[in-house]
Motif scaffolding. Sequence first.
Motif, short mmCIF file in Angstrom:
data_model
loop_
_atom_site.label_atom_id
_atom_site.label_comp_id
_atom_site.label_asym_id
_atom_site.label_seq_id
_atom_site.Cartn_x
_atom_site.Cartn_y
_atom_site.Cartn_z
N UNK A 1 -18.40 15.25 -27.29
CA UNK A 1 -18.93 16.61 -27.22
C UNK A 1 -19.40 17.02 -28.60
N UNK A 2 -20.55 17.68 -28.67
CA UNK A 2 -21.08 18.10 -29.97
C UNK A 2 -22.04 17.10 -30.58
N UNK A 3 -22.09 15.88 -30.04
CA UNK A 3 -23.08 14.91 -30.51
C UNK A 3 -24.48 15.42 -30.14
N UNK A 4 -25.43 15.16 -31.00
CA UNK A 4 -26.82 15.55 -30.71
C UNK A 4 -27.62 14.27 -30.48
N UNK A 5 -28.22 14.18 -29.28
CA UNK A 5 -29.04 13.01 -28.95
C UNK A 5 -30.46 13.26 -29.45
N UNK A 6 -30.88 12.45 -30.41
CA UNK A 6 -32.18 12.61 -31.06
C UNK A 6 -33.26 11.75 -30.42
N UNK A 7 -32.87 10.51 -30.08
CA UNK A 7 -33.84 9.55 -29.54
C UNK A 7 -33.20 8.73 -28.44
N UNK A 8 -34.06 8.25 -27.54
CA UNK A 8 -33.65 7.30 -26.52
C UNK A 8 -34.62 6.14 -26.60
N UNK B 1 -31.06 17.11 -27.94
CA UNK B 1 -30.20 17.86 -27.03
C UNK B 1 -28.76 17.64 -27.45
N UNK B 2 -27.92 18.64 -27.19
CA UNK B 2 -26.52 18.54 -27.60
C UNK B 2 -25.65 18.20 -26.39
N UNK B 3 -24.68 17.32 -26.60
CA UNK B 3 -23.75 16.93 -25.54
C UNK B 3 -22.70 18.02 -25.41
N UNK B 4 -22.61 18.60 -24.20
CA UNK B 4 -21.64 19.68 -23.97
C UNK B 4 -20.39 19.19 -23.25
N UNK B 5 -20.53 18.07 -22.54
CA UNK B 5 -19.39 17.57 -21.78
C UNK B 5 -19.57 16.07 -21.54
N UNK B 6 -18.46 15.35 -21.59
CA UNK B 6 -18.48 13.91 -21.34
C UNK B 6 -17.45 13.60 -20.26
N UNK B 7 -17.87 12.95 -19.19
CA UNK B 7 -16.95 12.53 -18.14
C UNK B 7 -16.00 11.49 -18.73
N UNK B 8 -14.69 11.79 -18.78
CA UNK B 8 -13.74 10.87 -19.44
C UNK B 8 -13.73 9.47 -18.84
N UNK B 9 -14.14 9.35 -17.57
CA UNK B 9 -14.15 8.03 -16.93
C UNK B 9 -15.55 7.43 -16.86
#
Length: 94
Positions: free
Chosen positions: A46-53, A28-36
């Motif tokens: 933003x734009x990072x792709x999460x491949x594994x958890x 899944x691709x990160x579309x937004x990151x809460x700055x805090x």
Amino acid sequence: GARAFGLRVQDLTRALAEQLGLDEVKGVVVTDVDPNGPAAEAGIRRGDVILELDQKQIEDIDDLGKKLDAADESVLLLVRRGDDTIYVPLKRAE
């Protein structure tokens, strides 16, 4: 889900994968990151792709949400950023 970690994500589509220069439509691709939030603290962008958890493949948003809900205080994400693949430890918001 992802919001408890300060993240917004969307499913990776073929078009999005091509835009990001990825060969495979996985994760899944990160579309937004809460700055805090914890994700920003961990260096997720933003734009990072999460491949594994925790070394388990992430198929889509639902899969990520379920795995995050079941997770303890912290998780280890495998993230694709450009040509690099990095491990990022991430803690739940307090």
